[in-house]
Design an enzyme around this catalytic site. Structure first.
Site, PDB file in Angstrom:
ATOM      1  N   HIS A   1      35.907  35.120  73.586  1.00  0.00           N
ATOM      2  CA  HIS A   1      35.355  34.627  72.326  1.00  0.00           C
ATOM      3  C   HIS A   1      36.544  34.326  71.403  1.00  0.00           C
ATOM      4  O   HIS A   1      37.575  34.979  71.500  1.00  0.00           O
ATOM      5  CB  HIS A   1      34.486  35.748  71.745  1.00  0.00           C
ATOM      6  CG  HIS A   1      33.677  35.382  70.533  1.00  0.00           C
ATOM      7  ND1 HIS A   1      34.226  35.260  69.284  1.00  0.00           N
ATOM      8  CD2 HIS A   1      32.354  35.135  70.388  1.00  0.00           C
ATOM      9  CE1 HIS A   1      33.273  34.958  68.410  1.00  0.00           C
ATOM     10  NE2 HIS A   1      32.121  34.867  69.052  1.00  0.00           N
TER      11      HIS A   1
ATOM     12  N   ASP B   1      37.124  44.022  74.067  1.00  0.00           N
ATOM     13  CA  ASP B   1      36.164  43.434  73.140  1.00  0.00           C
ATOM     14  C   ASP B   1      34.776  43.850  73.630  1.00  0.00           C
ATOM     15  O   ASP B   1      34.262  43.329  74.623  1.00  0.00           O
ATOM     16  CB  ASP B   1      36.320  41.904  73.134  1.00  0.00           C
ATOM     17  CG  ASP B   1      35.226  41.212  72.330  1.00  0.00           C
ATOM     18  OD1 ASP B   1      34.317  41.898  71.831  1.00  0.00           O
ATOM     19  OD2 ASP B   1      35.276  39.972  72.219  1.00  0.00           O
TER      20      ASP B   1
ATOM     21  N   GLN C   1      29.671  42.571  73.196  1.00  0.00           N
ATOM     22  CA  GLN C   1      28.485  42.325  74.018  1.00  0.00           C
ATOM     23  C   GLN C   1      28.192  43.468  74.985  1.00  0.00           C
ATOM     24  O   GLN C   1      27.176  43.429  75.682  1.00  0.00           O
ATOM     25  CB  GLN C   1      28.648  41.020  74.818  1.00  0.00           C
ATOM     26  CG  GLN C   1      28.820  39.776  73.966  1.00  0.00           C
ATOM     27  CD  GLN C   1      27.591  39.445  73.137  1.00  0.00           C
ATOM     28  OE1 GLN C   1      26.484  39.918  73.395  1.00  0.00           O
ATOM     29  NE2 GLN C   1      27.786  38.644  72.116  1.00  0.00           N
TER      30      GLN C   1
ATOM     31  N   LYS D   1      24.944  43.592  66.298  1.00  0.00           N
ATOM     32  CA  LYS D   1      24.503  43.177  67.629  1.00  0.00           C
ATOM     33  C   LYS D   1      23.815  44.323  68.368  1.00  0.00           C
ATOM     34  O   LYS D   1      23.480  44.209  69.546  1.00  0.00           O
ATOM     35  CB  LYS D   1      25.694  42.670  68.448  1.00  0.00           C
ATOM     36  CG  LYS D   1      26.275  41.348  67.931  1.00  0.00           C
ATOM     37  CD  LYS D   1      27.322  40.826  68.888  1.00  0.00           C
ATOM     38  CE  LYS D   1      28.223  39.761  68.292  1.00  0.00           C
ATOM     39  NZ  LYS D   1      27.575  38.471  68.064  1.00  0.00           N
TER      40      LYS D   1
ATOM     41  N   CYS E   1      31.430  29.890  70.265  1.00  0.00           N
ATOM     42  CA  CYS E   1      32.752  30.379  69.848  1.00  0.00           C
ATOM     43  C   CYS E   1      33.633  30.666  71.059  1.00  0.00           C
ATOM     44  O   CYS E   1      34.371  31.662  71.081  1.00  0.00           O
ATOM     45  CB  CYS E   1      32.642  31.617  68.966  1.00  0.00           C
ATOM     46  SG  CYS E   1      31.778  31.303  67.433  1.00  0.00           S
TER      47      CYS E   1
END
Lengths: 162, 416
Positions: free
Chosen positions: B124, B201, B204, B227, B367
């Site tokens: 991303h 990261d 997600q 999220k 993104c």
């Protein structure tokens, strides 16, 4: 699940003229040795439009429209080719003003001289899609402006980010 | 199969009762942000109605309560990701800010000319652009692990790129486009063998599968509350305690100081050293309610539910003529994100048609422009699932897609 009801606003966006220009884009043949190559790109959605233009006696004598992107962006480019072909550059500029006004003002009544372009009128009610429709027009505007600045004697390539 | 009581879960989410364009809302844009249960909304309202105060400095009851709840959420975050303690948890605004914090506070101090930062082509922008800026500032170089045809990290590329010049590997745990779940533990071992650190990261992954930072052996983990049922405006950075101790501050101001003079100051202890200014107190407190909600569901269950939905979505989508589905096919290697493209139909057109059917998906580059370039597409459509989605909702997605196909596919295009 209930069947979705057809809604007037939705039909207004995807008018048959738009779908026809999307499926069968006009002025799709590339030009050899174009005097102006105007590239337009919308970084937000990746829509691309490339306009190739030739000029004679101050008018647009040849136009080619290519690109890849959504139906609105590509149909808008195809319709642009239809209306600016043969027009003096000043006239093309005036048309750009009329069309972009129609695309951004949901209340505006499209002038009759815009002909089939009136089919794009519904876009103004879909804020997320306005830039799809204006891309080709701003790309042309940029190309004409830079051609004038460059003196019209030599071929130029312009790049516009929507 | 899921053991959730989906109807009970759905009853907790007020927004799921609304209609969009006269159709029941089908919310499949969970990778962008998730909806919020009543418990989280109530916790936010409760904060403002009962104990709104600035934290860490008041001597009155409200300030003490607010401080306690804020710090209680820090402990809940630590527990949620298996961190050794709350001192490893820094609150930020979002994943992006967490990564920028590491790039600035750790990167500028520790990277120099010729050092390498190893990323991947599926990152991303939030796990790419901060490193580009850091590389420009320090002379470090970026290297990118490529993906294979199924959208997994190319194995030989991983081993080749993590070499002795690598100082940091920054990689997504789960791709927001492909749904790929990356083998983070394996990458941690490769990075550490070369003396490099690993930033994960987790934007997600933390919301969707069990994540334990000690099992993953990552040095940094970044993710966002919004999220995972929580409010917007709260991000988390986990870092190993000794790293936080050794890092310089990111932003200067109140909260992060101990003593301030006219010319210089000393810093607060970690993690407060990294929380300059009044933080997002109300939203952090409400985030605690989101963590409670997910803990109660159980992250193993959340994962199983989403895998099941993704599997059914892929099965039904693959029956649509002219569809391309991106990402891995096997369940272990993917999460509840399904990206696809339809021949002759741009994702934005599909998104507009689906919206009229009440179905919210994402259409665009997500993104991840370098990944779009790698896949040779300008954009994709993406459906992403969460705890309140149910199998029946896939019907609306498929019906919407069929409507778009009827609208856009030409019988026989004639080009002039």
């Amino acid at each position: 699940m209930p069947q979705p009801q057809p809604e007037p606003e939705f039909d207004e966006l995807y008018r048959e003229i738009i779908l026809d220009h999307y499926r069968s884009p006009r002025h799709h043949q590339p030009l050899a040795n174009a005097q102006v190559v105007a590239e337009g790109y919308n970084p937000l959605c990746g829509d691309e439009v490339e306009l190739q233009l030739n000029f004679e006696n101050g008018a647009i004598s040849d136009v080619s429209v290519q690109g890849r992107g959504c139906s609105i962006s590509q149909a808008s480019g195809s319709l642009l080719g239809d209306i600016v072909l043969g027009k003096p550059t000043d006239e093309a500029r005036r048309l750009i003003g009329l069309v972009t006004n129609m695309l951004t003002d949901a209340e505006a009544e499209p002038p009759e001289e815009l002909g089939d372009l009136e089919a794009l009128q519904g876009v103004a009610k879909f804020p997320a899609r306005v830039k799809c429709a204006t891309l080709a027009w701003h790309t042309l505007e940029d190309g004409l402006k830079q051609r004038e600045a460059a003196g019209a004697d030599r071929p130029i390539v312009t790049r516009h980010d929507e | 199969m899921t053991t959730f009581d989906i109807d009970r879960i759905r009853a907790d989410f007020p927004i799921l009762k609304r209609e969009v364009h006269g159709q029941p809302l089908v919310y499949f844009d969970n990778a962008a942000t998730t909806q919020k249960p009543r418990q989280v909304i109530d916790a936010l309202v409760h904060y403002y109605e009962h104990y709104n105060a600035n934290i860490h400095r008041g001597i009155h009851a409200l300030a003490e309560e607010a401080t306690a709840r804020y710090e209680e959420t820090r402990q809940k975050v630590a527990d949620f990701i298996g961190a050794p303690g709350p001192e490893c948890i820094v609150f930020t605004r979002n994943t992006t800010e967490s990564i920028n914090l590491v790039a600035n506070a750790w990167g500028r101090k520790n990277l120099g000319e010729g050092d390498e930062i190893i990323l991947s082509t599926m990152e991303h922008h939030s796990n790419l652009v901060p490193w580009q800026m850091l590389a420009q500032a320090t002379g470090a170089k970026l290297r990118h692990i490529d993906i294979d045809d199924e959208g997994r990290l190319a194995g030989d590329s991983v081993e080749q790129l993590i070499g002795e010049r690598a100082k940091l590997v920054a990689i997504t745990h789960m791709s927001n486009v492909l749904g790929t779940v990356n083998p983070v533990r394996q990458i941690a071992d490769l990075a550490h063998a070369q003396g490099a650190l690993l930033l994960v990261d987790g934007a997600q992954s933390v919301p969707h599968l069990p994540v334990n930072v000690q099992e993953l052996d990552c040095d940094f983990l970044a993710f966002s509350a919004h999220k995972m049922l929580g409010p917007t405006g709260v991000g988390v950075l986990y870092a190993r305690h000794e790293l936080l101790e050794s890092m310089d501050p990111f932003l200067g101001g109140g909260e992060m100081i101990r003593r301030v003079g006219l010319e210089e100051s000393t810093w607060n202890d970690v993690p407060w050293k990294f929380e300059a200014g009044t933080p997002n107190i109300g939203d952090v407190c409400a985030f605690g309610a989101a963590l409670d909600y997910l803990q109660e569901l159980g992250m193993e269950q959340v994962r199983a539910h989403e895998v099941s939905l993704a599997q059914q979505a892929m099965r039904r989508l693959s029956e649509v003529p002219g569809i391309t589905i991106y990402g891995p096919k096997s369940d272990e290697a993917r999460g509840g994100v399904v990206s696809f493209n339809l021949e002759d139909i741009h994702p934005h057109d599909l998104g507009t048609v689906l919206d009229r059917h009440g179905v919210a998906i994402r259409a665009g580059h997500h993104c991840a422009q370098p990944l779009m370039a790698r896949l040779d597409v300008v954009a994709t459509a993406r459906a992403s699932f969460y705890v309140y989605n149910k199998e029946e909702e896939l019907d609306a997605l498929i019906e919407g897609i069929q409507a778009a196909v009827r609208l856009f596919r030409a019988p026989a295009p004639t080009r002039t």
